[in-house]
Scaffold this motif. Structure first.
Motif, PDB file in Angstrom:
ATOM      1  N   GLY A  34       0.824  -1.200   0.000  1.00 34.66           N
ATOM      2  CA  GLY A  34       0.000   0.000   0.000  1.00 34.66           C
ATOM      3  C   GLY A  34       0.856   1.247   0.000  1.00 34.66           C
ATOM      4  N   ASN A  35       0.215   2.385   0.094  1.00 34.82           N
ATOM      5  CA  ASN A  35       0.913   3.664   0.144  1.00 34.82           C
ATOM      6  C   ASN A  35       1.349   3.950   1.576  1.00 34.82           C
ATOM      7  OD1 ASN A  35       0.408   4.537  -2.679  1.00 34.82           O
ATOM      8  ND2 ASN A  35      -1.740   4.529  -2.014  1.00 34.82           N
ATOM      9  N   LEU A  36       2.584   4.398   1.725  1.00 34.87           N
ATOM     10  CA  LEU A  36       3.112   4.668   3.055  1.00 34.87           C
ATOM     11  C   LEU A  36       2.882   6.125   3.438  1.00 34.87           C
ATOM     12  CD1 LEU A  36       4.647   3.689   5.537  1.00 34.87           C
ATOM     13  CD2 LEU A  36       6.792   4.191   4.339  1.00 34.87           C
ATOM     14  N   TYR A  37       2.236   6.309   4.573  1.00 39.01           N
ATOM     15  CA  TYR A  37       1.989   7.640   5.138  1.00 39.01           C
ATOM     16  C   TYR A  37       2.691   7.730   6.492  1.00 39.01           C
ATOM     17  CZ  TYR A  37      -1.765   8.456   1.711  1.00 39.01           C
ATOM     18  OH  TYR A  37      -2.484   8.641   0.557  1.00 39.01           O
ATOM     19  N   ILE A  38       3.051   8.968   6.870  1.00 37.81           N
ATOM     20  CA  ILE A  38       3.726   9.194   8.151  1.00 37.81           C
ATOM     21  C   ILE A  38       3.049  10.346   8.877  1.00 37.81           C
ATOM     22  CG2 ILE A  38       5.892   9.882   9.273  1.00 37.81           C
ATOM     23  CD1 ILE A  38       7.395   8.597   6.971  1.00 37.81           C
ATOM     24  N   GLY A  39       2.873  10.170  10.167  1.00 36.27           N
ATOM     25  CA  GLY A  39       2.376  11.250  11.007  1.00 36.27           C
ATOM     26  C   GLY A  39       3.196  11.328  12.280  1.00 36.27           C
ATOM     27  N   PHE A  73       0.119  16.780   2.435  1.00 34.05           N
ATOM     28  CA  PHE A  73      -0.195  16.645   3.860  1.00 34.05           C
ATOM     29  C   PHE A  73      -1.720  16.575   3.984  1.00 34.05           C
ATOM     30  CE2 PHE A  73       3.924  18.575   3.557  1.00 34.05           C
ATOM     31  CZ  PHE A  73       4.659  18.061   4.612  1.00 34.05           C
ATOM     32  N   VAL A  74      -2.236  15.379   4.225  1.00 36.41           N
ATOM     33  CA  VAL A  74      -3.678  15.153   4.131  1.00 36.41           C
ATOM     34  C   VAL A  74      -4.279  14.878   5.504  1.00 36.41           C
ATOM     35  CG1 VAL A  74      -3.450  14.265   1.784  1.00 36.41           C
ATOM     36  CG2 VAL A  74      -3.371  12.674   3.700  1.00 36.41           C
ATOM     37  N   SER A  75      -5.554  15.196   5.628  1.00 34.33           N
ATOM     38  CA  SER A  75      -6.271  14.942   6.877  1.00 34.33           C
ATOM     39  C   SER A  75      -6.566  13.449   7.005  1.00 34.33           C
ATOM     40  CB  SER A  75      -7.583  15.724   6.904  1.00 34.33           C
ATOM     41  OG  SER A  75      -7.322  17.117   6.869  1.00 34.33           O
ATOM     42  N   TYR A  76      -6.454  12.963   8.245  1.00 31.55           N
ATOM     43  CA  TYR A  76      -6.699  11.553   8.518  1.00 31.55           C
ATOM     44  C   TYR A  76      -7.417  11.462   9.847  1.00 31.55           C
ATOM     45  CZ  TYR A  76      -5.729   6.541   9.092  1.00 31.55           C
ATOM     46  OH  TYR A  76      -5.832   5.187   9.256  1.00 31.55           O
ATOM     47  N   GLY A  77      -8.668  11.065   9.785  1.00 35.34           N
ATOM     48  CA  GLY A  77      -9.453  11.056  11.014  1.00 35.34           C
ATOM     49  C   GLY A  77      -9.908  12.460  11.363  1.00 35.34           C
ATOM     50  N   ALA A  78     -10.282  12.616  12.601  1.00 37.61           N
ATOM     51  CA  ALA A  78     -10.875  13.881  13.016  1.00 37.61           C
ATOM     52  C   ALA A  78      -9.861  14.995  13.190  1.00 37.61           C
ATOM     53  CB  ALA A  78     -11.653  13.670  14.319  1.00 37.61           C
ATOM     54  N   ASP A  79      -8.672  14.657  13.698  1.00 40.25           N
ATOM     55  CA  ASP A  79      -7.755  15.734  14.068  1.00 40.25           C
ATOM     56  C   ASP A  79      -6.296  15.402  13.771  1.00 40.25           C
ATOM     57  OD1 ASP A  79      -7.506  13.723  15.862  1.00 40.25           O
ATOM     58  OD2 ASP A  79      -7.695  14.963  17.666  1.00 40.25           O
ATOM     59  N   ARG A  80      -6.044  14.575  12.751  1.00 39.49           N
ATOM     60  CA  ARG A  80      -4.675  14.191  12.445  1.00 39.49           C
ATOM     61  C   ARG A  80      -4.326  14.563  11.012  1.00 39.49           C
ATOM     62  NH1 ARG A  80      -5.382   8.055  13.772  1.00 39.49           N
ATOM     63  NH2 ARG A  80      -3.194   7.772  13.189  1.00 39.49           N
ATOM     64  N   THR A  81      -3.058  14.924  10.837  1.00 39.13           N
ATOM     65  CA  THR A  81      -2.517  15.172   9.505  1.00 39.13           C
ATOM     66  C   THR A  81      -1.404  14.163   9.263  1.00 39.13           C
ATOM     67  OG1 THR A  81      -3.007  17.539   9.604  1.00 39.13           O
ATOM     68  CG2 THR A  81      -1.352  16.840   8.015  1.00 39.13           C
ATOM     69  N   ILE A  82      -1.396  13.576   8.086  1.00 36.86           N
ATOM     70  CA  ILE A  82      -0.359  12.616   7.725  1.00 36.86           C
ATOM     71  C   ILE A  82       0.241  13.014   6.380  1.00 36.86           C
ATOM     72  CG2 ILE A  82      -1.258  10.681   9.073  1.00 36.86           C
ATOM     73  CD1 ILE A  82      -2.634   9.637   6.565  1.00 36.86           C
ATOM     74  N   TYR A  83       1.470  12.578   6.160  1.00 36.81           N
ATOM     75  CA  TYR A  83       2.192  12.928   4.934  1.00 36.81           C
ATOM     76  C   TYR A  83       2.250  11.729   4.005  1.00 36.81           C
ATOM     77  CZ  TYR A  83       6.082  13.891   1.793  1.00 36.81           C
ATOM     78  OH  TYR A  83       6.865  14.046   0.672  1.00 36.81           O
ATOM     79  N   LYS A  84       1.882  11.940   2.756  1.00 42.38           N
ATOM     80  CA  LYS A  84       1.952  10.882   1.752  1.00 42.38           C
ATOM     81  C   LYS A  84       3.372  10.859   1.188  1.00 42.38           C
ATOM     82  CE  LYS A  84      -0.307   8.999  -2.356  1.00 42.38           C
ATOM     83  NZ  LYS A  84      -1.394   9.168  -3.359  1.00 42.38           N
ATOM     84  N   THR A  85       4.111   9.811   1.509  1.00 45.95           N
ATOM     85  CA  THR A  85       5.532   9.772   1.176  1.00 45.95           C
ATOM     86  C   THR A  85       5.791   9.525  -0.302  1.00 45.95           C
ATOM     87  OG1 THR A  85       5.725   7.381   1.546  1.00 45.95           O
ATOM     88  CG2 THR A  85       6.030   8.832   3.462  1.00 45.95           C
ATOM     89  N   GLY A  86       4.834   8.916  -1.006  1.00 53.97           N
ATOM     90  CA  GLY A  86       5.098   8.497  -2.380  1.00 53.97           C
ATOM     91  C   GLY A  86       5.830   7.171  -2.449  1.00 53.97           C
ATOM     92  N   ASP A  87       5.994   6.525  -1.288  1.00 54.08           N
ATOM     93  CA  ASP A  87       6.637   5.213  -1.229  1.00 54.08           C
ATOM     94  C   ASP A  87       5.575   4.126  -1.067  1.00 54.08           C
ATOM     95  OD1 ASP A  87       9.160   6.290  -1.443  1.00 54.08           O
ATOM     96  OD2 ASP A  87       9.503   6.344   0.723  1.00 54.08           O
ATOM     97  N   LEU A  88       5.913   2.953  -1.575  1.00 52.57           N
ATOM     98  CA  LEU A  88       5.085   1.773  -1.369  1.00 52.57           C
ATOM     99  C   LEU A  88       5.702   0.929  -0.263  1.00 52.57           C
ATOM    100  CD1 LEU A  88       4.539   0.802  -5.121  1.00 52.57           C
ATOM    101  CD2 LEU A  88       2.905   1.953  -3.616  1.00 52.57           C
ATOM    102  N   ALA A  89       4.865   0.331   0.561  1.00 53.11           N
ATOM    103  CA  ALA A  89       5.372  -0.469   1.680  1.00 53.11           C
ATOM    104  C   ALA A  89       4.374  -1.574   1.988  1.00 53.11           C
ATOM    105  CB  ALA A  89       5.601   0.418   2.901  1.00 53.11           C
ATOM    106  N   ARG A  90       4.821  -2.483   2.839  1.00 51.42           N
ATOM    107  CA  ARG A  90       3.944  -3.538   3.341  1.00 51.42           C
ATOM    108  C   ARG A  90       4.349  -3.841   4.781  1.00 51.42           C
ATOM    109  NH1 ARG A  90       6.731  -8.323   3.599  1.00 51.42           N
ATOM    110  NH2 ARG A  90       8.669  -8.416   2.378  1.00 51.42           N
TER     111      ARG A  90
END
Length: 569
Positions: free
Chosen positions: A367-372, A391-408
């Motif tokens: 999947g796509n790897l995100y970091i917060g 930098f996208v919203s995730y849930g009610a009050d979190r921001t996560i970064y879409k790294t552009g990397d694939l991971a498992r």
């Protein structure tokens, strides 16, 4: 309580003023000297008109003077913007127009760059120059101040107005549109990672850090502030040694560094030139890498020779401050194709493997790897559209970064890097991860290093897989032989169709393999004939590692534009 990066130096100076802080080329600065010099420089900047939030760019090569500049800028409540002095003036011009610094700091070694900058664009209405050495080669202008003037200012710390979440620096990375992206990093971002690292690695005042990366690369941030936070010594690696593996090995031995941190390309290069002896570097306790995949065969080489050292893979893009995850290798791998995980999240960080709808993917699936978490940048400097996209919203009050990397996530609950989203291609109808091909190639003993890239084509392949490689000095393999050997471990649709051999793969300013340059070379290959290409013979290089390394570096610039290539179908 407000916590700022520069306060670590002040604390060390108060407790241990005679302790050595910085070492380079046989010279050194104590924490007391560093504190006094940076306080004076901060007051000079303030007297020159710098105010809270102003940007100050510096085009200064890695040196004690550059670190005085960084700390002085922070102590003046400003934001430092490091400039790669090897970059061409047009690119630097884009950085300056983006960051709009009040001052750019220069010295004799950067005079030509500054001259080109001011000849190309009229920065004079708003950009001033500060001079950081005794040279009078001022590139055709008179600087607004000189570092020698700081001697008249007080060595007492100035009063700080900044708070922990104010920006400390702006690091520019490449942008797909051709416009560099300015990543904003706060004091709090850096403090969170450094404090975790000091705890996890058990770093103390007896440590001796290397500083191999250039100062515009975020790996250097950990070297600098990890050392200052723990009261350790920071040993700056002279830039001229960066591509000389034998000299780098000598540096590690002679400096008796306890921690080495670099991109894997450097370690792989040293391994391929076989410059590390068994039980070498007796002072070295930790070897860390970050920034790209470390080929397992090269890791095995290092671990067999340094059985007492701890080996840790750190992972994290610039947008998440130095690193977000870690994996300490428990034992020397027995399988050269075994992937090394990026591991688990550092304290205060979060790694998420999500699908296109931001849902967690099942264990084992890609999947796509995100970091917060605590290291997450506030975003890109004055670029809300790019920030909102990455930098996208995730849930009610979190921001996560879409790294552009694939991971498992593996069965061991560790995260594994799979590759870049943009290195997963489709060729002949098959979905292919280029990193998988590199892993297979890196297991070949006859190769020093390799890189696999893809270029678009109008043929049925849609994407043509291309391999650039460097042979071991005594290897006499050919493109066809390598392809035949690779066919024993990979299906036919994953075999590269074009091959180029180099004396050394091109690297970018951060020491990583320059994949865009390789793509350009392969794209040009169709318009060139192999008769016009120049071959590099390994016999031209001495068997002595130091001479071999220097000879390779002397010819690489001439060879890189016209490597030996062949199309194999």
């Amino acid at each position: 309580m407000t916590r700022l990066l520069q306060q670590w130096v002040s604390a060390q100076a108060q407790q241990r003023p005679e302790a050595v802080a910085i070492v380079m080329d046989g010279g050194s600065l104590t924490y007391g000297q560093l504190e006094a010099a940076t306080n004076r420089f901060a007051r000079l900047l303030q007297a020159a008109g710098c105010r809270r939030g102003d940007r100050v760019a510096f085009a200064i090569p890695k040196s004690p003077g550059a670190l005085i500049a960084i700390l002085g800028i922070l102590k003046a409540d400003c934001i430092h913007v490091p400039i790669d002095t090897s970059s061409p003036a047009p690119r630097v011009s884009k950085l300056l127009k983006s960051s709009e610094p009040r001052y750019i700091l220069g010295m004799r070694s950067s005079a030509n760059l500054l001259r080109d900058l001011f000849a190309q664009d009229d920065f004079s209405p708003w950009l001033r120059v500060g001079w950081m050495d005794d040279s009078t080669d001022w590139a055709g202008f008179v600087p607004s101040f000189k570092i020698s003037e700081s001697d008249s200012y007080s060595a007492e710390p100035p009063q700080y107005q900044n708070v922990s979440h104010d920006p400390a620096h702006i690091l520019y990375t490449s942008g797909s549109t051709g416009e560099p992206k300015g990543v904003v990093i706060t004091h709090a971002n850096v403090i969170a990672f450094v404090e975790w690292a000091v705890r996890y690695f058990g770093i103390g005042s007896s440590d001796r850090f290397s500083c191999h990366p250039p100062l515009h690369f975020d790996l250097a941030t950990f070297d600098i502030f990890g050392a200052f936070a723990s009261g350790a010594q920071l040993h700056l690696v002279p830039p001229q040694l960066s591509l000389l593996p034998n000299k780098l090995a000598d540096f590690i031995r002679n400096s008796a560094v306890t921690q080495w941190f670099s991109v894997p390309s450097v370690l792989n290069y040293m391994a391929k030139f076989d410059v590390v002896k068994f039980n070498d570097f007796p002072a070295l306790r930790r070897l860390l890498w970050c920034g790209e995949v470390f080929p397992t065969p090269a890791l095995v080489y290092w671990m067999k020779r340094l059985p007492r050292a701890q080996f840790t893979n750190l992972y994290g893009p610039t947008e998440t401050t130095i690193a977000s995850s870690y994996y300490t290798v428990p034992a020397c791998p027995t399988d050269s194709t075994q992937p090394i995980p990026i591991g688990t999240a550092c304290d205060g960080e979060e790694l998420l493997v999500l699908d296109d709808d931001l849902r967690l993917v099942p264990q084992g699936e890609v999947g796509n790897l995100y970091i917060g978490g605590a290291g997450l940048s506030p975003g890109y400097w004055r670029d809300p559209a790019r920030t909102q996209s990455a930098f996208v919203s995730y849930g009610a009050d979190r921001t996560i970064y879409k790294t552009g990397d694939l991971a498992r996530v593996g069965n061991d609950n560790l995260v594994y890097f799979v590759g870049r989203v943009d290195t997963q291609i489709k060729s002949r109808g098959y979905r292919i991860e280029l990193g998988e091909i590199e892993v297979a190639l890196n297991a070949f003993e006859e190769l020093k290093e390799c890189a696999v890239v893809a270029i678009s084509t109008e043929n049925f392949e849609s994407n043509l897989i291309c391999c650039a490689y460097v042979l071991q000095d005594n290897a006499r393999s050919t493109h066809a032989k390598l392809r035949a050997k690779l066919s024993a471990v990979l299906p036919a649709y994953m075999l590269p169709a074009r091959w180029m051999d180099f004396p050394q793969l091109p690297k970018n300013a951060n020491g990583k393999i320059d994949r865009p340059k390789l793509q350009d070379l392969f794209a040009l290959e169709g318009a060139q004939s192999s008769d016009s290409a120049r071959e590099f013979s390994s016999s031209d290089v001495s068997r002595d590692p130091s001479q071999r390394a220097e000879s390779a570096n002397e010819v690489v610039e001439a060879v890189l534009p016209t490597p030996h290539f062949r199309t194999v179908r």
